[in-house]
Write an enzyme that holds these catalytic residues in place. Structure first.
Site, PDB file in Angstrom:
ATOM      1  N   ASP A 103      -2.914 -15.893   1.547  1.00 24.94           N
ATOM      2  CA  ASP A 103      -3.428 -17.242   1.284  1.00 24.94           C
ATOM      3  C   ASP A 103      -3.176 -17.710  -0.152  1.00 24.94           C
ATOM      4  OD1 ASP A 103      -5.184 -15.308   0.469  1.00 24.94           O
ATOM      5  OD2 ASP A 103      -6.983 -16.261   1.279  1.00 24.94           O
ATOM      6  N   THR A 125      -0.053 -10.147   5.099  1.00 22.72           N
ATOM      7  CA  THR A 125      -1.243  -9.484   4.555  1.00 22.72           C
ATOM      8  C   THR A 125      -1.706  -8.416   5.525  1.00 22.72           C
ATOM      9  OG1 THR A 125      -3.618  -9.676   4.113  1.00 22.72           O
ATOM     10  CG2 THR A 125      -2.656 -11.445   5.399  1.00 22.72           C
ATOM     11  N   ILE A 126      -2.059  -7.277   4.990  1.00 22.81           N
ATOM     12  CA  ILE A 126      -2.601  -6.222   5.879  1.00 22.81           C
ATOM     13  C   ILE A 126      -3.958  -6.644   6.420  1.00 22.81           C
ATOM     14  CG2 ILE A 126      -1.374  -4.341   4.721  1.00 22.81           C
ATOM     15  CD1 ILE A 126      -4.204  -3.520   3.587  1.00 22.81           C
ATOM     16  N   ASP A 129      -5.981 -11.984   7.833  1.00 27.61           N
ATOM     17  CA  ASP A 129      -6.998 -13.040   7.715  1.00 27.61           C
ATOM     18  C   ASP A 129      -6.416 -14.451   7.576  1.00 27.61           C
ATOM     19  OD1 ASP A 129      -5.957 -12.742   5.197  1.00 27.61           O
ATOM     20  OD2 ASP A 129      -7.860 -12.501   4.168  1.00 27.61           O
ATOM     21  N   MET A 169      -9.908  -1.393   3.767  1.00 30.14           N
ATOM     22  CA  MET A 169      -9.690  -2.693   3.110  1.00 30.14           C
ATOM     23  C   MET A 169      -9.956  -3.858   4.071  1.00 30.14           C
ATOM     24  SD  MET A 169      -6.366  -2.310   0.692  1.00 30.14           S
ATOM     25  CE  MET A 169      -6.479  -1.605  -0.956  1.00 30.14           C
ATOM     26  N   GLY A 170      -9.765  -5.059   3.561  1.00 33.82           N
ATOM     27  CA  GLY A 170      -9.925  -6.248   4.412  1.00 33.82           C
ATOM     28  C   GLY A 170     -10.604  -7.398   3.707  1.00 33.82           C
ATOM     29  N   GLU A 223     -14.559  -2.997   3.187  1.00 39.21           N
ATOM     30  CA  GLU A 223     -14.894  -3.066   1.755  1.00 39.21           C
ATOM     31  C   GLU A 223     -15.791  -4.257   1.395  1.00 39.21           C
ATOM     32  OE1 GLU A 223     -11.318  -3.579  -0.558  1.00 39.21           O
ATOM     33  OE2 GLU A 223     -10.628  -5.246   0.667  1.00 39.21           O
ATOM     34  N   ARG A 268     -20.825  12.421   3.565  1.00 36.11           N
ATOM     35  CA  ARG A 268     -19.744  12.276   2.580  1.00 36.11           C
ATOM     36  C   ARG A 268     -19.083  10.917   2.762  1.00 36.11           C
ATOM     37  NH1 ARG A 268     -21.617  16.567   0.986  1.00 36.11           N
ATOM     38  NH2 ARG A 268     -20.481  18.491   0.583  1.00 36.11           N
ATOM     39  N   HIS A 274      -5.489   2.202  -1.267  1.00 35.75           N
ATOM     40  CA  HIS A 274      -4.113   1.712  -1.154  1.00 35.75           C
ATOM     41  C   HIS A 274      -3.240   2.555  -0.236  1.00 35.75           C
ATOM     42  CE1 HIS A 274      -5.734  -0.303  -4.685  1.00 35.75           C
ATOM     43  NE2 HIS A 274      -4.895  -1.271  -4.400  1.00 35.75           N
ATOM     44  N   GLN A 276      -3.630   2.664   2.733  1.00 36.00           N
ATOM     45  CA  GLN A 276      -3.444   1.775   3.889  1.00 36.00           C
ATOM     46  C   GLN A 276      -2.283   0.813   3.726  1.00 36.00           C
ATOM     47  OE1 GLN A 276      -7.729   0.248   4.994  1.00 36.00           O
ATOM     48  NE2 GLN A 276      -7.660   1.153   2.977  1.00 36.00           N
ATOM     49  N   ARG A 277      -1.874   0.549   2.484  1.00 38.74           N
ATOM     50  CA  ARG A 277      -0.794  -0.414   2.253  1.00 38.74           C
ATOM     51  C   ARG A 277       0.544   0.275   2.005  1.00 38.74           C
ATOM     52  NH1 ARG A 277      -3.340  -4.492  -1.925  1.00 38.74           N
ATOM     53  NH2 ARG A 277      -1.729  -3.629  -3.261  1.00 38.74           N
TER      54      ARG A 277
HETATM   55  O1  F6P Z   1      -3.895  -7.808  -0.079  1.00 43.27           O
HETATM   56  C1  F6P Z   1      -5.201  -7.745   0.321  1.00 43.27           C
HETATM   57  C2  F6P Z   1      -5.823  -6.487  -0.133  1.00 43.27           C
HETATM   58  O2  F6P Z   1      -5.154  -5.438   0.464  1.00 43.27           O
HETATM   59  C3  F6P Z   1      -7.320  -6.437   0.135  1.00 43.27           C
HETATM   60  O3  F6P Z   1      -7.638  -5.861   1.354  1.00 43.27           O
HETATM   61  C4  F6P Z   1      -7.828  -5.641  -1.049  1.00 43.27           C
HETATM   62  O4  F6P Z   1      -9.137  -6.022  -1.388  1.00 43.27           O
HETATM   63  C5  F6P Z   1      -6.888  -6.020  -2.130  1.00 43.27           C
HETATM   64  O5  F6P Z   1      -5.665  -6.328  -1.521  1.00 43.27           O
HETATM   65  C6  F6P Z   1      -6.642  -4.941  -3.176  1.00 43.27           C
HETATM   66  O6  F6P Z   1      -5.782  -5.461  -4.125  1.00 43.27           O
HETATM   67  P1  F6P Z   1      -5.188  -4.698  -5.363  1.00 43.27           P
HETATM   68  O7  F6P Z   1      -3.887  -4.113  -4.928  1.00 43.27           O
HETATM   69  O8  F6P Z   1      -5.014  -5.756  -6.382  1.00 43.27           O
HETATM   70  O9  F6P Z   1      -6.149  -3.616  -5.758  1.00 43.27           O
END
Ligand code: F6P
Length: 344
Positions: A103, A125-126, A129, A169-170, A223, A268, A274, A276-277
């Site tokens: 966005d 975007t992962i 949204d 994340m999200g 998150e 725990r 990250h 996830q990305r």
């Molecule tokens: O791109 C969205 C996102 O993956 C969110 O889920 C997360 O809050 C944010 O990026 C984290 O961003 P950064 O890489 O700047 O820590």
């Protein structure tokens, strides 16, 4: 025609497959020339470029991240930055700028389109949204990674008879948590769209312990989720990124501590962050990304500027760029009973 490409915001598995699809089809079908702008909006702002052609992108179908680099540079903060971007696009003889982002990044593309720059958007975007598309590429990969992680956590939680809280994340949309919670058999899933009462959560966890029970529990937390008992959403610190977003993270730890305190069950927390990305996109995301890339070429050819490629009911179509950024697509209430049945 000369086509500029940039990727902005958080990186996302599938970005390289989009670029590959776009360059392969654009060069082969229409003889377009391509120029990559590096590091999001910092690229056209500071004239950071790199050449892109068929030979360079040919085998990039499975590579994670973005070959162009990315950033959260926000040129809307200063009109002089927008003027600089326009000047650099003109100096590079760019006819069309293809912008891949969420966005924030697409919001800048929308503004440039209003100013007469030929922009085309690709939704990335992962978090899944963006409102104008059924799904964004990268989401399937993020859910797959989180699901695999939670699958693994089941066995260690079972062995130690613990509760394990996994934070995903999200941002303010709970799609990754929702899908991971369902796919990985979570005992409770916390979404930003619905506040969680600590007592309800603890009862769900306690229900998994005792004679004849499985004696471990898995909780998936988005998150941006919040306990009703908390005053505010948990953030890493007070700072914000260039687009004014707080840095989320830490709710998983807070929830784990609260469960342990309330129930006495050893708990725990795991922060996937990250991971996830990172890495290679799933087959689904490779195909979706490639389709977006090929469609973006047809949008250029058809002069569909100020528009974004979107997935609607299995078809890729063009929608107005502004509609992508109008509102955040959040998890609707119709999903709440689904979770309630699964975690009862
Ligand atoms: O791109 C969205 C996102 O993956 C969110 O889920 C997360 O809050 C944010 O990026 C984290 O961003 P950064 O890489 O700047 O820590």
């Amino acid at each position: 025609m000369r086509i500029g490409i940039l990727t902005g915001g958080g990186d996302c598995p599938g970005l390289n497959a989009v670029i590959r699809g776009l360059v392969l089809s654009g060069e082969k079908k229409y003889g377009y020339e391509f120029l990559g702008f590096r590091d999001g909006w910092a690229g056209p702002l500071n004239n950071l470029t790199m050449p892109l052609d068929v030979d360079f992108v040919r085998d990039k179908y499975d590579e994670g991240g973005t070959m162009l680099g990315t950033s959260r540079t926000n040129p809307l903060k200063d009109p002089a930055m927008i003027d600089q971007i326009k000047a650099n696009l003109a100096a590079n003889k760019i006819d069309v700028l293809v912008v891949m982002g969420g966005d924030d990044t697409l919001g800048v593309a929308t503004r440039l389109a209003e100013l007469g720059i030929h922009t085309i958007g690709v939704p990335k975007t992962i978090d899944n949204d963006l409102s104008a598309t059924d799904t964004t590429f990268g989401f399937d990969t993020a859910v797959s990674i989180a699901t695999e992680a939670v699958d693994r956590l089941h066995t260690t939680a079972r062995s130690h008879h613990r509760a394990l809280v996994v934070e995903v994340m999200g941002r303010h949309a709970g799609w990754i948590a929702l899908h991971t919670g369902i796919a990985a058999g979570a005992d409770f899933t916390m979404l930003p769209e619905r506040e969680t009462d600590l007592k309800v959560l603890c009862t769900a966890v306690q229900n998994e312990f005792g004679d004849g029970r499985k004696n471990y529990a898995i909780v998936v937390v988005s998150e941006g989720a919040k306990l009703a008992q908390q005053e505010e959403t948990v953030t890493q610190d007070e700072s914000m990124d260039a687009f004014g977003h707080v840095k989320l993270g830490g709710i998983g730890k807070a929830v784990a501590q609260a469960i342990e305190k309330e129930t006495g069950i050893e708990t725990r927390d795991v922060l996937l962050g990250h991971i996830q990305r990172g890495g290679s996109p799933t087959a689904f995301d490779r195909v979706l990304s490639t389709r977006y890339g090929l469609f973006a070429t047809e949008m250029i050819h058809g002069g569909q500027f100020g528009q974004m490629a979107a997935l609607k009911g299995g078809q890729i179509v063009a929608v107005p760029l502004a509609s992508a950024t109008d509102e955040t697509k959040v998890v609707g209430e119709e999903w709440f009973p689904v979770l309630d049945i699964l975690q009862a």
